[in-house]
Scaffold this motif. Sequence first.
Motif, PDB file in Angstrom:
ATOM      1  N   ALA A  12       7.203   6.903   6.125  1.00 57.60           N
ATOM      2  CA  ALA A  12       5.800   7.066   5.759  1.00 57.60           C
ATOM      3  C   ALA A  12       5.284   5.715   5.270  1.00 57.60           C
ATOM      4  O   ALA A  12       5.942   5.059   4.451  1.00 57.60           O
ATOM      5  CB  ALA A  12       5.652   8.121   4.660  1.00 57.60           C
ATOM      6  N   ILE A  13       4.151   5.286   5.768  1.00 55.82           N
ATOM      7  CA  ILE A  13       3.541   4.030   5.349  1.00 55.82           C
ATOM      8  C   ILE A  13       2.298   4.366   4.537  1.00 55.82           C
ATOM      9  O   ILE A  13       1.398   5.054   5.031  1.00 55.82           O
ATOM     10  CB  ILE A  13       3.164   3.155   6.561  1.00 55.82           C
ATOM     11  N   PRO A  18      -5.825  -1.245   6.084  1.00 54.94           N
ATOM     12  CA  PRO A  18      -5.501  -0.867   7.470  1.00 54.94           C
ATOM     13  C   PRO A  18      -4.738  -1.938   8.230  1.00 54.94           C
ATOM     14  O   PRO A  18      -3.835  -1.630   9.015  1.00 54.94           O
ATOM     15  CB  PRO A  18      -6.887  -0.633   8.099  1.00 54.94           C
ATOM     16  N   ILE A  19      -5.083  -3.200   8.028  1.00 54.88           N
ATOM     17  CA  ILE A  19      -4.409  -4.278   8.750  1.00 54.88           C
ATOM     18  C   ILE A  19      -2.937  -4.363   8.353  1.00 54.88           C
ATOM     19  O   ILE A  19      -2.054  -4.554   9.195  1.00 54.88           O
ATOM     20  CB  ILE A  19      -5.118  -5.627   8.488  1.00 54.88           C
ATOM     21  N   THR A  20      -2.675  -4.207   7.061  1.00 54.06           N
ATOM     22  CA  THR A  20      -1.293  -4.245   6.589  1.00 54.06           C
ATOM     23  C   THR A  20      -0.497  -3.077   7.140  1.00 54.06           C
ATOM     24  O   THR A  20       0.669  -3.228   7.530  1.00 54.06           O
ATOM     25  CB  THR A  20      -1.245  -4.233   5.054  1.00 54.06           C
ATOM     26  N   ARG A  21      -1.113  -1.911   7.171  1.00 56.67           N
ATOM     27  CA  ARG A  21      -0.437  -0.739   7.742  1.00 56.67           C
ATOM     28  C   ARG A  21      -0.098  -0.967   9.208  1.00 56.67           C
ATOM     29  O   ARG A  21       1.004  -0.652   9.669  1.00 56.67           O
ATOM     30  CB  ARG A  21      -1.315   0.519   7.618  1.00 56.67           C
ATOM     31  N   ALA A  22      -1.060  -1.522   9.942  1.00 58.87           N
ATOM     32  CA  ALA A  22      -0.831  -1.782  11.367  1.00 58.87           C
ATOM     33  C   ALA A  22       0.319  -2.758  11.560  1.00 58.87           C
ATOM     34  O   ALA A  22       1.137  -2.604  12.482  1.00 58.87           O
ATOM     35  CB  ALA A  22      -2.106  -2.320  12.006  1.00 58.87           C
ATOM     36  N   GLU A  25       3.562  -0.949  11.019  1.00 56.82           N
ATOM     37  CA  GLU A  25       3.847  -0.092  12.170  1.00 56.82           C
ATOM     38  C   GLU A  25       4.465  -0.901  13.304  1.00 56.82           C
ATOM     39  O   GLU A  25       5.406  -0.440  13.960  1.00 56.82           O
ATOM     40  CB  GLU A  25       2.557   0.581  12.643  1.00 56.82           C
ATOM     41  N   ARG A  26       3.957  -2.104  13.545  1.00 52.44           N
ATOM     42  CA  ARG A  26       4.501  -2.954  14.607  1.00 52.44           C
ATOM     43  C   ARG A  26       5.931  -3.381  14.293  1.00 52.44           C
ATOM     44  O   ARG A  26       6.790  -3.443  15.174  1.00 52.44           O
ATOM     45  CB  ARG A  26       3.611  -4.179  14.809  1.00 52.44           C
ATOM     46  N   VAL A  27       6.183  -3.701  13.020  1.00 52.31           N
ATOM     47  CA  VAL A  27       7.535  -4.092  12.603  1.00 52.31           C
ATOM     48  C   VAL A  27       8.529  -2.971  12.901  1.00 52.31           C
ATOM     49  O   VAL A  27       9.598  -3.190  13.481  1.00 52.31           O
ATOM     50  CB  VAL A  27       7.564  -4.443  11.097  1.00 52.31           C
ATOM     51  N   GLY A  33      16.430   2.833  14.960  1.00 55.23           N
ATOM     52  CA  GLY A  33      16.794   3.699  13.833  1.00 55.23           C
ATOM     53  C   GLY A  33      15.623   4.124  12.983  1.00 55.23           C
ATOM     54  O   GLY A  33      15.788   4.900  12.036  1.00 55.23           O
ATOM     55  N   PHE A  34      14.423   3.631  13.281  1.00 60.63           N
ATOM     56  CA  PHE A  34      13.234   4.001  12.509  1.00 60.63           C
ATOM     57  C   PHE A  34      12.142   4.549  13.417  1.00 60.63           C
ATOM     58  O   PHE A  34      12.007   4.119  14.575  1.00 60.63           O
ATOM     59  CB  PHE A  34      12.665   2.791  11.756  1.00 60.63           C
ATOM     60  N   THR A  35      11.364   5.470  12.892  1.00 65.19           N
ATOM     61  CA  THR A  35      10.164   5.941  13.565  1.00 65.19           C
ATOM     62  C   THR A  35       9.099   6.198  12.505  1.00 65.19           C
ATOM     63  O   THR A  35       9.415   6.690  11.408  1.00 65.19           O
ATOM     64  CB  THR A  35      10.427   7.224  14.368  1.00 65.19           C
ATOM     65  N   VAL A  36       7.867   5.841  12.784  1.00 62.47           N
ATOM     66  CA  VAL A  36       6.781   6.044  11.830  1.00 62.47           C
ATOM     67  C   VAL A  36       6.343   7.497  11.888  1.00 62.47           C
ATOM     68  O   VAL A  36       5.865   7.975  12.922  1.00 62.47           O
ATOM     69  CB  VAL A  36       5.593   5.108  12.129  1.00 62.47           C
TER      70      VAL A  36
END
Length: 228
Positions: A12-13, A18-22, A25-27, A33-36
């Motif tokens: 969970a982010i 919004p820019i930081t969240r995006a 998400e890209r990272v 092993g990870f999924t948003v």
Amino acid sequence: MPRYEAGACRVAIIDEQPITRAGMERVLADEPGFTVGTSVSSVEEIDMLDGAGAYGVAVVAISSRDVRSCVDIVTSVSAVAYPVVTSTWDSEDLLWGAIRAGARGCVTRSCDQREMVMALRIAATGALYVSPDLIGHLHERLGAARRPESEATVGLAPREVETVRWIGLGLTQRQIATRMGLSEATVNTYAKRIRSKLKVNNKAELTRAAIGLGLLSDDRGARHDYAA
């Protein structure tokens, strides 16, 4: 308990930018092993009905300098995931408050992608990760919390007391060794010596005994009655 043993760890982010969240998400899109699972601007937007374990970890951006507000946010997030908190960490009280409230990771806003991913992987196992830049704050707080009269009573050496406190914060022996600049074997020796002096058999008993002697705060009640 580890939260990504099988399949991908749901993340969970939580960030009002919004820019930081995006960017986060890209990272994670490039990390195996990870999924948003969700990406929202505030903790109120997460469906708390999902309950504990709905997400493996949560990246939580804290912008407020108010310790109580930070504690409330981290406490809420910890109901559904292991929180990894990012902040400018303007005070050691903010850092300590986040850890007491259940944070499993504390990283600076300036951390790079590699460190963030490492913090998430460690937090997902239930252990604690703290950015190297923040370790000094923890050492200062641990030192300030020492109670010589209790230490003298149980006969723990200063390094043993420090080891007890790191154990109480949930660090593994390897992590403790890194933070104390010791070998893992030395930390293992300290742990055995401490258990012998406190007459306990395992980590849970050790933590309870240390709390009773005033060497650790009882974090089980910290989420509800923490005072800055």
